[in-house]
Design a protein around this motif. Structure first.
Motif, PDB file in Angstrom:
ATOM      1  N   SER A   7       0.854  -1.187   0.000  1.00 30.04           N
ATOM      2  CA  SER A   7       0.000   0.000   0.000  1.00 30.04           C
ATOM      3  C   SER A   7       0.892   1.240   0.000  1.00 30.04           C
ATOM      4  CB  SER A   7      -0.921   0.000   1.213  1.00 30.04           C
ATOM      5  OG  SER A   7      -1.804  -1.111   1.155  1.00 30.04           O
ATOM      6  N   ALA A   8       0.425   2.291  -0.696  1.00 36.41           N
ATOM      7  CA  ALA A   8       1.297   3.434  -0.965  1.00 36.41           C
ATOM      8  C   ALA A   8       0.713   4.742  -0.449  1.00 36.41           C
ATOM      9  CB  ALA A   8       1.554   3.548  -2.463  1.00 36.41           C
ATOM     10  N   LEU A   9       1.555   5.511   0.267  1.00 35.43           N
ATOM     11  CA  LEU A   9       1.221   6.874   0.658  1.00 35.43           C
ATOM     12  C   LEU A   9       1.966   7.828  -0.272  1.00 35.43           C
ATOM     13  CD1 LEU A   9      -0.071   8.958   2.550  1.00 35.43           C
ATOM     14  CD2 LEU A   9       1.930   8.741   4.038  1.00 35.43           C
ATOM     15  N   LEU A  10       1.213   8.685  -0.950  1.00 39.57           N
ATOM     16  CA  LEU A  10       1.773   9.610  -1.931  1.00 39.57           C
ATOM     17  C   LEU A  10       1.575  11.037  -1.438  1.00 39.57           C
ATOM     18  CD1 LEU A  10       0.226   7.800  -5.014  1.00 39.57           C
ATOM     19  CD2 LEU A  10       2.599   7.681  -4.289  1.00 39.57           C
ATOM     20  N   ARG A  11       2.684  11.709  -1.127  1.00 43.21           N
ATOM     21  CA  ARG A  11       2.626  13.083  -0.628  1.00 43.21           C
ATOM     22  C   ARG A  11       2.549  14.046  -1.798  1.00 43.21           C
ATOM     23  NH1 ARG A  11       7.527  13.857   2.405  1.00 43.21           N
ATOM     24  NH2 ARG A  11       8.446  14.625   0.453  1.00 43.21           N
ATOM     25  N   ASN A  12       1.586  14.963  -1.716  1.00 41.74           N
ATOM     26  CA  ASN A  12       1.363  15.943  -2.768  1.00 41.74           C
ATOM     27  C   ASN A  12       2.377  17.083  -2.625  1.00 41.74           C
ATOM     28  OD1 ASN A  12       0.317  17.832  -4.622  1.00 41.74           O
ATOM     29  ND2 ASN A  12      -1.795  17.354  -4.098  1.00 41.74           N
ATOM     30  N   GLU A  13       3.156  17.290  -3.695  1.00 41.57           N
ATOM     31  CA  GLU A  13       4.175  18.334  -3.696  1.00 41.57           C
ATOM     32  C   GLU A  13       3.751  19.527  -4.552  1.00 41.57           C
ATOM     33  OE1 GLU A  13       6.610  17.888  -1.763  1.00 41.57           O
ATOM     34  OE2 GLU A  13       7.153  15.779  -1.646  1.00 41.57           O
ATOM     35  N   GLY A  14       2.442  19.777  -4.616  1.00 37.87           N
ATOM     36  CA  GLY A  14       1.949  20.884  -5.409  1.00 37.87           C
ATOM     37  C   GLY A  14       1.506  20.480  -6.795  1.00 37.87           C
ATOM     38  N   GLY A  15       0.932  19.305  -6.914  1.00 35.29           N
ATOM     39  CA  GLY A  15       0.446  18.810  -8.203  1.00 35.29           C
ATOM     40  C   GLY A  15       1.162  17.579  -8.688  1.00 35.29           C
ATOM     41  N   THR A  16       2.298  17.259  -8.096  1.00 33.51           N
ATOM     42  CA  THR A  16       2.985  15.992  -8.347  1.00 33.51           C
ATOM     43  C   THR A  16       3.186  15.286  -7.010  1.00 33.51           C
ATOM     44  OG1 THR A  16       5.183  17.000  -8.189  1.00 33.51           O
ATOM     45  CG2 THR A  16       4.170  16.877 -10.387  1.00 33.51           C
ATOM     46  N   PHE A  17       3.460  13.981  -7.065  1.00 32.03           N
ATOM     47  CA  PHE A  17       3.468  13.183  -5.851  1.00 32.03           C
ATOM     48  C   PHE A  17       4.821  12.504  -5.626  1.00 32.03           C
ATOM     49  CE2 PHE A  17      -0.894  13.562  -7.173  1.00 32.03           C
ATOM     50  CZ  PHE A  17      -1.590  13.764  -5.986  1.00 32.03           C
ATOM     51  N   THR A  18       5.165  12.378  -4.349  1.00 35.06           N
ATOM     52  CA  THR A  18       6.347  11.627  -3.925  1.00 35.06           C
ATOM     53  C   THR A  18       5.895  10.476  -3.049  1.00 35.06           C
ATOM     54  OG1 THR A  18       7.729  13.610  -3.968  1.00 35.06           O
ATOM     55  CG2 THR A  18       8.548  11.720  -2.707  1.00 35.06           C
ATOM     56  N   GLU A  19       6.352   9.283  -3.350  1.00 38.79           N
ATOM     57  CA  GLU A  19       5.946   8.106  -2.569  1.00 38.79           C
ATOM     58  C   GLU A  19       6.760   8.026  -1.282  1.00 38.79           C
ATOM     59  OE1 GLU A  19       5.367   4.454  -1.251  1.00 38.79           O
ATOM     60  OE2 GLU A  19       6.336   3.790  -3.091  1.00 38.79           O
ATOM     61  N   VAL A  20       6.068   8.062  -0.123  1.00 35.49           N
ATOM     62  CA  VAL A  20       6.731   8.122   1.178  1.00 35.49           C
ATOM     63  C   VAL A  20       6.244   7.014   2.113  1.00 35.49           C
ATOM     64  CG1 VAL A  20       7.158  10.610   1.013  1.00 35.49           C
ATOM     65  CG2 VAL A  20       5.003   9.786   2.013  1.00 35.49           C
ATOM     66  N   SER A  21       5.742   5.923   1.539  1.00 35.05           N
ATOM     67  CA  SER A  21       5.095   4.876   2.336  1.00 35.05           C
ATOM     68  C   SER A  21       6.007   4.300   3.411  1.00 35.05           C
ATOM     69  CB  SER A  21       4.620   3.742   1.424  1.00 35.05           C
ATOM     70  OG  SER A  21       4.003   4.247   0.278  1.00 35.05           O
ATOM     71  N   ALA A  22       7.207   3.886   3.029  1.00 34.81           N
ATOM     72  CA  ALA A  22       8.118   3.246   3.968  1.00 34.81           C
ATOM     73  C   ALA A  22       8.540   4.219   5.059  1.00 34.81           C
ATOM     74  CB  ALA A  22       9.331   2.689   3.225  1.00 34.81           C
ATOM     75  N   ALA A  23       8.915   5.432   4.670  1.00 30.29           N
ATOM     76  CA  ALA A  23       9.356   6.421   5.649  1.00 30.29           C
ATOM     77  C   ALA A  23       8.244   6.770   6.631  1.00 30.29           C
ATOM     78  CB  ALA A  23       9.851   7.675   4.935  1.00 30.29           C
ATOM     79  N   ALA A  24       7.008   6.760   6.141  1.00 32.18           N
ATOM     80  CA  ALA A  24       5.868   7.108   6.996  1.00 32.18           C
ATOM     81  C   ALA A  24       5.386   5.930   7.823  1.00 32.18           C
ATOM     82  CB  ALA A  24       4.728   7.649   6.148  1.00 32.18           C
TER      83      ALA A  24
END
Length: 590
Positions: free
Chosen positions: A128-145
């Motif tokens: 399962s993936a958590l994608l942080r919104n960086e202003g219209g594009t996303f960075t995947e931060v699942s493991a770190a979170a």
């Protein structure tokens, strides 16, 4: 000698018996009707009742922005083992978990087949993936979170259960559910929660007892137990043979769970049975908290597969009454997804339900406002709906589809709520049984109260002509441009981000509330004498959650909001007046 009255009674009985005999003979001797087979053309059904697209439809467009937005998510790893829990998922949820003002995204995954060992599941790349919104594009931060679950995942829902102003996360699974607490430093930690195992499906947050904190309702699907014989035992469904391991009727229903938030260190008490909403006979997939009778308390509507749907009226004392049949919504079909919204802008909430193939979708228009306009005083016992799917273009068109996630979405910002539906078959491909049959998704334009909806997918972007095995669907304005976008989770394939690139001159207005106020709130907007209402948290889609704490209103040509009234379930109220269009209003509870 019999009296005249006795002779009349005897004659009436004889006539009734003869009528019954004739009726029975007609039933037994009449020719068997042809069963509808998905995909076939039937005179008077799939031809005469089709609807031509009117010339005035909006020239809107959705584009596939998945890769451009940095989303690299694929559902499932490896080959299916032809078992039901593998094919039902998964969902997604929009929410601003880091409180930076834009929508982030959590997508649930199914790590692999049920035949995998625990070690193989833990090593699966399908997390399962958590994608942080960086202003219209996303960075995947699942493991770190700390939220990169590798389970047989199903649904997700954001909710600030501890009222600290930060969204926490709940995820369901075939197995055990997980509650993640938001630490406020971009990480989450598992919170103590009920560890019972089962086939858990949809999850919905809501303040059913109006005490100011979020409660949680979790639907249970079936009591699934693997039996090797079920792989080879098959039943005929239309023109396809289905293994028993994929047929939900093979298994007994699972009960549903209601977690009351008690605000303690271990805040939740499971009270579904005591509250009367266990729904132990329903194979439940989705549920919606929604105040249908406008009394300030949320009712609960449950979509059941191969079981009657259920509508529970909130009695205000911590319990509910089952009014499914009196309200005309106890529908025995294969219900999957739910959407609630005021499609005709008459001030009450209506319901849309997606179904399995050859069953049509249901469109329950509320009659509550009709009672009010007639000068009556509607009560819970008079809460009524009418299924008007056929009348307004939402019925026959769905015969060839299996519908899942859905939402009311004013995609053209004209002030009327349209509909979108994610479709995907449960049938396996004949030439490759490891894969499911794909279907295209549907987009419906809401023209007006008299003519209803028209399917405009094929003229609204190539994304609606591409067949997929759709499941979860979540709506949110991720790029903050004033129109709503759509994320669809496709079983066994890549997720799809459909960006709304509609180019029109229509105005919009967005209201945004704090995380702790993301449910049990109604917004009533007036513009140029027209009313539009929204209820936060009232529409769960399928296994998914639309943008938490955000509401986007389309205004059409209207450039100013006359008034916006915000009503909380605890009785608080805030009123705004004379607001310019095309802006975001941050709302705080008084």
């Amino acid at each position: 000698m019999r009296t005249r009255r006795q002779r009349l009674i005897a004659r009436t009985i004889v006539i009734a018996l003869l009528a019954s005999a004739l009726t029975l003979a007609f039933i037994l001797l009449r020719p068997e009707p042809n069963q509808y087979v998905p995909g076939e053309e039937l005179k008077g059904l799939t031809d005469d009742l089709s609807r031509d697209l009117p010339s005035g439809y909006p020239r809107a467009k959705f584009v596939d922005a998945t890769k451009g937005a940095g989303i690299d998510f694929r559902h499932f790893y490896g080959a299916r083992s032809h078992q039901l829990p593998e094919d039902m998922g998964s969902g997604a949820a929009w929410g601003d978990y880091d409180a930076d003002g834009d929508l982030d995204l959590y997508i649930v995954n199914t790590a692999g087949a049920l035949t995998l060992s625990p070690a193989e599941l833990a090593a699966s790349p399908a997390h399962s993936a958590l994608l942080r919104n960086e202003g219209g594009t996303f960075t995947e931060v699942s493991a770190a979170a700390g939220v990169d679950l590798r389970v047989i995942g199903q649904a997700a829902a954001w909710g600030d259960y501890d009222a600290d102003g930060l969204l926490d996360l709940f995820a369901t699974a075939y197995g055990r559910n997980t509650l993640f607490h938001n630490a406020g430093d971009a990480t989450f930690s598992p919170a103590p929660f009920d560890e019972r195992e089962g086939f858990w499906a949809g999850a919905s947050w809501g303040d059913y007892d109006a005490d100011g904190d979020l409660d949680l309702y979790v639907t249970g699907y079936v009591q699934y137990n693997f039996d090797p014989d079920h792989l080879t035992t098959r039943s005929q469904q239309y023109d396809t043979a289905i293994p028993a391991s994929l047929n939900p009727s093979t298994y007994a229903p699972e009960r549903n769970l209601l977690y009351r938030n008690d605000g303690a260190d271990l805040p939740f008490s499971e009270v579904a049975s005591a509250a009367g909403v266990q729904n132990e006979k329903g194979r439940s997939l989705s549920a919606a908290f929604c105040d249908f009778d406008e009394d300030g308390l949320s009712e609960l509507y449950v979509a059941n597969d191969l079981s009657d749907n259920a509508l529970y009226h909130n009695l205000g004392d911590g319990t509910f009454a089952d009014i499914s049949h009196p309200a005309y919504v106890a529908d025995y079909r294969g219900a999957m997804g739910l959407a609630s919204g005021d499609w005709d802008n008459d001030g009450d909430m209506d319901l849309f339900v997606t179904h399995w193939i050859a069953q049509e979708n249901a469109f329950y228009s509320s009659m509550h406002a009709d009672y009010r306009e007639a000068g009556l005083s509607p009560t819970s016992t008079a809460l009524r709906f009418m299924d008007v799917a056929d009348r307004f273009g939402l019925g026959q068109i769905a015969l060839d589809y299996v519908g899942w996630g859905t939402a009311f979405i004013d995609y053209d910002s004209d002030g009327r709520q349209d509909l979108i539906v994610a479709n995907g078959s449960t049938f396996e491909q004949s030439d490759d049984p490891t894969r499911l049959v794909p279907m295209r998704h549907l987009l419906f334009w809401n023209k007006n109260d008299e003519e209803g909806f028209f399917e405009v997918g094929p003229v609204s972007g190539k994304v609606f002509t591409r067949p997929q095995v759709g499941r979860g669907l979540a709506v949110g304005d991720y790029d903050d441009d004033g129109d709503e976008d759509v994320l669809i989770v496709n079983n066994g394939a890549e997720a799809s981000l459909l960006r709304n690139d509609s180019d029109n001159d229509n105005h919009w207005f967005k209201a945004r509330l704090q995380a702790r106020e993301a449910a049990g709130v109604e917004l009533r907007l007036w513009a140029d004498g027209q009313l539009r209402i929204r209820q936060l948290g009232s529409s769960p889609s399928y296994y998914s959650q639309h943008a938490v704490g955000e509401v986007v209103f389309g205004l059409g040509a209207i450039a100013q909001v006359d008034s916006l009234e915000v009503l909380w379930s605890q009785g608080a109220r805030r009123l705004y007046k004379n607001l310019p269009a095309d802006q975001v209003l941050e709302i705080e509870k008084p």
